[in-house]
Design an enzyme around this catalytic site. Structure first.
Site, PDB file in Angstrom:
ATOM      1  N   LYS A  58       3.847   1.862   2.018  1.00  0.00           N
ATOM      2  CA  LYS A  58       4.476   2.265   3.276  1.00  0.00           C
ATOM      3  C   LYS A  58       5.937   2.643   3.060  1.00  0.00           C
ATOM      4  CE  LYS A  58       3.190  -1.609   5.267  1.00  0.00           C
ATOM      5  NZ  LYS A  58       2.315  -2.122   4.188  1.00  0.00           N
ATOM      6  N   ASP A  78     -17.260 -20.269  -3.717  1.00  0.00           N
ATOM      7  CA  ASP A  78     -18.504 -19.616  -3.290  1.00  0.00           C
ATOM      8  C   ASP A  78     -18.884 -20.073  -1.891  1.00  0.00           C
ATOM      9  OD1 ASP A  78     -18.561 -18.673  -5.861  1.00  0.00           O
ATOM     10  OD2 ASP A  78     -19.893 -20.256  -6.587  1.00  0.00           O
ATOM     11  N   THR A 123       0.810  -1.213   0.000  1.00  0.00           N
ATOM     12  CA  THR A 123       0.000   0.000   0.000  1.00  0.00           C
ATOM     13  C   THR A 123       0.846   1.266   0.000  1.00  0.00           C
ATOM     14  OG1 THR A 123      -0.187  -0.348   2.366  1.00  0.00           O
ATOM     15  CG2 THR A 123      -2.097  -0.899   1.027  1.00  0.00           C
ATOM     16  N   HIS A 172     -23.736 -21.543 -14.218  1.00  0.00           N
ATOM     17  CA  HIS A 172     -23.267 -21.208 -12.869  1.00  0.00           C
ATOM     18  C   HIS A 172     -23.037 -19.702 -12.742  1.00  0.00           C
ATOM     19  CE1 HIS A 172     -20.823 -22.119  -9.150  1.00  0.00           C
ATOM     20  NE2 HIS A 172     -20.369 -20.910  -9.466  1.00  0.00           N
ATOM     21  N   GLU A 173     -22.300 -19.155 -13.692  1.00  0.00           N
ATOM     22  CA  GLU A 173     -21.979 -17.725 -13.603  1.00  0.00           C
ATOM     23  C   GLU A 173     -23.225 -16.867 -13.761  1.00  0.00           C
ATOM     24  OE1 GLU A 173     -19.215 -16.704 -12.514  1.00  0.00           O
ATOM     25  OE2 GLU A 173     -18.186 -18.635 -12.644  1.00  0.00           O
TER      26      GLU A 173
END
Ligand code: ADP
Ligand code: ZN
Length: 611
Positions: A212, A504, A210, A427-428
């Site tokens: 630092k 999932d 991030t 599924h998607e």
């Protein structure tokens, strides 16, 4: 900071090389240097030199005669002839019979060649190796103090131009907090006049990547002061048994160079709580103690500011974070939407982009990405442009690169059977349709059923319109329902279930559990904390804070919560079976569809149904 370090070769390697060189030198070079060139002459010359008593040493062999002149400066060689009185004549000429004819070199020269020269080479090589070793450890732009073993590899003073706050996009709060330190380094008088003292240590906490390290460098860059940096893990890993002395060394140098910034990356490697008896680590404790001593030892206003970074603040020893040591904590969080856009733009300056690239859209797609990941995405996009023989990076490149970073490269020759492909499509669409029916808006950015190298057979990229800081209980429940939508579609359509839902399942369970144990969203347990988060920035694993009996009950509640949402998903899909079929067919044919296409087909279907 992600740095690619060249693999370090052990010291023994260098000594080996030096020894080898010496060996070669002694066996081959020295004899060559000492041996003078041999001149081939005819036998007549040899005879006349013998006659004129101009022979120094001589060696008569089977095939040849090697001899020198009187001064011994030149070496000659001639072929042997049938000459019975030769020995006699040579004797008379005063020649010395010798076994090994050599031109005599002055004793000083030979001493030089056999003794001094190898020694010089040894020293020279040693110096060179040491220099290389230091370079390897410290990087090219670093300036080392002291020799090997005295100073740490990565302690260095950076060139003054370095990184500035402007290079760090987003993270405004962190920058604000650090700006005060820059101001102090510029003008300490202002602070001492009032009697204010700067914190000696500032702890930068946040997930990996991030910025630092960047921020710490930027503080040094803005204040225009030297920057010393070392990683906590280096103290304990690279300098075994010397951690404490390294700390002493580091601070000695820092004090000499004050005002300056000392940056300790991964401080948790040395600053872990000292209470676990299981694996007591004397080495680390000594290092930590030394660090504490050093921090206590210097005055408040001596100009050495220590910045440290960690992504496990909760594991730090309390002694380290008490007032007077690292008493200021600056959170460096994952960037929000605006932050992501800013970071993308900063890094996009380094590449050539097409004019119409919309970084806002890209930033929305890359939800949850860290600064380092965003930088990586920009680079992936540039690589993709090159691969396709283009000179500018387009939005498509960037979109694809996000998917690459999230899900890996497209598997070009994955062999999915027709039935599998159909299942993945359903599924998607199941996920997306359940989400759309609950929120009544476009739930997805993009759906694809092109397999990825990460193992994902397809995935749905969720839309994130803005940043959301609060989630209601209903929203969380809907989210669980969406997670179960993929499996639900398989059930509704094929009456059979596959392994494709494992991720999932994991996510739905995690969410349901958190609702009960951490967010106080169950009636039974009300606002009681049943779990605590251990590692906020690294995966966020939790530990239980309740009795075994309660745990059993929690488990039961998690099951019923997920089950209820699963059933809801099945109902939604059954009610919208026509839309489900149409959308799945559409996705199956196109393999990748956008959110708009999804909504378009959905609208068509629902309107057709009404008529
Ligand atoms: P950390 O020390 O927090 O793990 P770094 O400071 O080493 O992260 O960041 C790694 C890389 O990610 C940087 O070199 C930079 O390219 C990119 N990066 C991270 N955060 C930002 C940011 N806020 N702005 C610009 N670039 C960033
Ligand atoms: Zn799924």
């Amino acid at each position: 900071m992600k740095e690619v370090k060249s693999p370090r070769k052990p010291l023994i390697y260098y000594y080996g090389v030096v020894l080898l060189v010496l060996l070669v030198f002694n066996l081959i070079i020295t004899p060559l240097l000492l041996k003078q060139e041999v001149t081939e002459v005819d036998y007549g010359t040899f005879m006349s030199m013998t006659e004129s008593k101009n022979i120094g040493q001589v060696q008569v062999e089977d095939q040849q005669i090697v001899f020198t002149d009187k001064d011994g400066k030149n070496v000659y060689q001639t072929n042997v002839m049938d000459d019975p009185n030769l020995t006699e004549r040579l004797y008379e000429s005063g020649a010395k019979f010798s076994k090994d004819v050599d031109a005599s070199t002055s004793p000083l020269l030979s001493l030089l060649i056999t003794g001094l020269l190898p020694m010089l080479i040894f020293i020279g090589l040693g110096q060179y190796m040491a220099k290389k070793l230091r370079e390897q450890m410290g990087g090219k732009d670093s300036l080392m103090f002291g020799g090997i073993g005295k100073s740490n590899a990565k302690i260095y003073v950076q060139s003054t131009k370095g990184i500035r706050f402007d290079d760090v996009a987003g993270e405004d709060e962190a920058k604000e907090s650090l700006a005060e330190i820059v101001d102090y380094l510029h003008n300490p008088q202002k602070y001492t006049d009032v009697g204010a003292s700067m914190p000696k240590g500032v702890l930068l906490v946040g997930p990996p990547g991030t910025g630092k390290t960047m921020l710490a460098k930027a503080v040094a860059g803005e204040a225009n002061v030297p920057f010393f940096s070392i990683s906590g893990s280096e103290f304990v890993e690279m300098f075994v048994g010397m951690g404490a002395s390294k700390v002493r060394d580091l601070f000695k140098q820092a004090k000499e160079k004050a005002p300056c910034i000392v940056f300790i990356d991964e401080i948790d490697a040395i600053g872990k709580k000292r209470d676990n008896q299981l694996s007591s680590n004397d080495e680390r404790e000594q290092t930590l103690n030394q660090l504490l001593t050093e921090m206590d030892g210097f005055d408040d206003n001596n100009g050495v500011i220590i910045l440290a970074a960690t992504n496990r603040p909760e594991s730090l020893d309390p002694a380290l974070t008490r007032p007077g040591r690292f008493d200021r904590r600056v959170p460096v969080e994952l960037p929000d939407l605006a932050g992501r856009e800013a970071i993308l733009k900063v890094h996009a300056k380094k590449i050539k982009t097409a004019d119409d690239v919309d970084f806002h859209t890209i930033a929305r797609m890359a939800s949850g990405a860290s600064g380092a990941e965003l930088a990586n995405m920009i680079n992936e996009a540039a690589l993709r442009a090159v691969r396709n023989n283009r000179t500018v990076v387009t939005e498509a490149d960037l979109e694809e690169s996000i998917e690459v970073v999230i899900a890996g490269y497209q598997k070009k020759n994955a062999v999915l059977s027709d039935q599998e492909k159909k299942t993945v499509a359903y599924h998607e669409i199941g996920h997306a349709l359940v989400a759309a029916m609950q929120s009544h808006s476009a739930p997805v950015q993009k759906i694809t059923i092109i397999p990825r190298t990460s193992g994902a057979l397809g995935y749905t990229m969720q839309v994130e319109t803005g940043d959301k800081y609060l989630m209601s209980k209903d929203e969380l429940a809907n989210k669980i329902c969406t997670f179960t939508g993929g499996r639900a579609a398989e059930e509704v359509v094929f009456g059979e279930i596959t392994t494709g839902a494992s991720n999932d399942i994991e996510q739905a369970t995690k969410l349901a559990r958190a609702m009960i144990t951490r967010y106080g969203m169950s009636e039974e347990f009300d606002m009681v904390a049943l779990e605590t988060v251990n590692n906020q920035y690294l995966g966020g694993d939790t530990s239980l804070a309740c009795s075994a009996a309660t745990q059993q009950e929690i488990d039961k509640m998690v099951v019923s919560l997920v089950k209820a949402q699963h059933e809801k998903a099945v109902q939604i899909l059954k009610q919208n079976r026509k839309a489900l079929d149409a959308l799945a067919k559409y996705l199956y044919e196109k393999e990748t569809i956008t959110g708009e296409e999804f909504m378009h087909v959905l609208k068509q279907e629902t309107e057709a149904e009404k008529q």
